[in-house]
Every structure is written in structure tokens, then in C-alpha cells.
Design an enzyme around this catalytic site. Sequence first.
Site, PDB file in Angstrom:
ATOM      1  N   GLY A 108       0.851  -1.185   0.000  1.00  0.00           N
ATOM      2  CA  GLY A 108       0.000   0.000   0.000  1.00  0.00           C
ATOM      3  C   GLY A 108       0.879   1.224   0.000  1.00  0.00           C
ATOM      4  O   GLY A 108       1.825   1.317  -0.776  1.00  0.00           O
ATOM      5  N   SER A 120       5.796  -5.238  -1.677  1.00  0.00           N
ATOM      6  CA  SER A 120       5.672  -3.825  -2.024  1.00  0.00           C
ATOM      7  C   SER A 120       6.084  -2.963  -0.839  1.00  0.00           C
ATOM      8  O   SER A 120       7.250  -2.950  -0.444  1.00  0.00           O
ATOM      9  CB  SER A 120       4.256  -3.538  -2.514  1.00  0.00           C
ATOM     10  N   ALA A 121       5.161  -2.231  -0.212  1.00  0.00           N
ATOM     11  CA  ALA A 121       5.512  -1.412   0.950  1.00  0.00           C
ATOM     12  C   ALA A 121       6.121  -2.258   2.063  1.00  0.00           C
ATOM     13  O   ALA A 121       7.011  -1.806   2.788  1.00  0.00           O
ATOM     14  CB  ALA A 121       4.280  -0.673   1.465  1.00  0.00           C
ATOM     15  N   HIS A 136       8.173  -3.058  -7.793  1.00  0.00           N
ATOM     16  CA  HIS A 136       7.452  -2.725  -9.030  1.00  0.00           C
ATOM     17  C   HIS A 136       8.396  -2.086 -10.070  1.00  0.00           C
ATOM     18  O   HIS A 136       7.976  -1.239 -10.859  1.00  0.00           O
ATOM     19  CB  HIS A 136       6.286  -1.759  -8.752  1.00  0.00           C
ATOM     20  N   GLU A 194       8.124  -6.798 -10.915  1.00  0.00           N
ATOM     21  CA  GLU A 194       6.984  -7.583 -10.457  1.00  0.00           C
ATOM     22  C   GLU A 194       7.139  -9.028 -10.925  1.00  0.00           C
ATOM     23  O   GLU A 194       7.511  -9.289 -12.068  1.00  0.00           O
ATOM     24  CB  GLU A 194       5.687  -6.986 -10.991  1.00  0.00           C
TER      25      GLU A 194
END
Length: 229
Positions: A80, A113-114, A150, A185
Site C-alpha cells: 500500500g 511492495s511497501a 514494481h 513484479e
Amino acid sequence: MELLLLSSSRTPAGYLTDYLPEIRAFAGGIDRALFVPFAAVRLPWEEFGQRVAEASGFSIQLVQDPADLEKGELVIVGGGNTFQLLKQCRERGLLQAIHSRVSQGKARYLGWSAGANLACPTIKTTNDMPIVDPGSLEALGLIPFQVNPHYVSVSLPGHHGETRDERLEEFAHANPDLPVIGLPEGDWIRVAGKSIELRGPHRAMWFEGARQPAPIGAGKLPPLFGDRQ
């Protein structure tokens, strides 16, 4: 110390789907996980936890404070907004608690991700907007390098802003002692003790100081990473 850092939660097959064999092997039979949901901004945290439970098959308990971490063997940190994630973790006293459990080998760390950014020394190589002030950009420092999730290397026609590579090169020049992996990714990083490996179908990109960025394939990461542990 055991970590599994994914570039993204989503692949063409669905939410976490392509990563499930690696996640289950990493969990080693653990079926209950502590989930840190604070990177979600528009999605209610309870709903985020339910989504992860349904996709992963783990029994999920949301982490609210350090006491929640005392008995968990697997800590999952979802994606997020990295700035909100760091702010919430810092304000709740979770940074030191997570670092202690994971660095001592009492819990495994899975983040995407985060959540992958949070495992780094800082969150300076996130792609996110600073929608909140986290108080400091220093993060967990579980690994001795930065991750850019990403990661893509594209230059759009008619776009005159910096490319991702240019921005990461700027970071590398300004922070010569802190390498960065541009993680596409579908790829992930697996840490097991002093062993650090890049895995997945794509070549990642290595940024370090004033050196020319270099593509790296699956396998153990350059020896410099191991030397810095």
C-alpha cells in the site's frame, strides 16, 4: 534470520497466487500469521487482513501493538502506501518489536511492495507519495540494501520527467554506501541467514554509487551484500 520480500502481491494469475508455493515453503508448516495492515489507505484494515487470509490460507491476526508480536512465528506486512505504514508502525512501537523478533530468528518476515520497503534501512526508494509524515525515513534495517518494488525500465514518448532508472541512479549517487535492487513484479528476494538470493523469472537491476547500473539474474546476490552483513 528468514525473510521473503516480494515486489508485488498481484500477478497475472491473481492475488498472491503465483507466489503461494514459495510462501508455503518459506512458512515451513506455520499456519497462523500476524498481519501488519497499515499500508492500506482506502481499504479497511480488517478487510485487508481477510483478503490476505483468503488468498494465502493462513489464519490471520492483525497486529495492533508490540504485545501482539510476542508469540507469532510469521509476520506478514502487506503493501500500500509505505509512508503510512512506517508512520503507524513507528507510532505504535512496532519497529523495534518486529526488528527484535525477526533479527533474533524468533519470527519470519514476509512482505510485499511497501512491506518489502519496510525491511530496508530506509523507505527512500519507495515509489509512493508521502501522504503522511512518518517522523523519519529510517525503517527496519533487516537487510543491508534498498529495494525498489514494481521496478520497470521504460521511457514514455513525450514524457519529460525522470525515468525510474534516473531516479534510482540519483539515489545511488547520493548514497554510495547503500545499494539498491530494482525488483520487477514477479520477482522476490529470499534471505536465509547470510544467504541472500534473487528469485523469479525476470532480471533485476543493481544500482550502486557512481557505477553503471547492471542487470542481475536469479541466484545469489553480488558478494558485496554478503560482506556487509
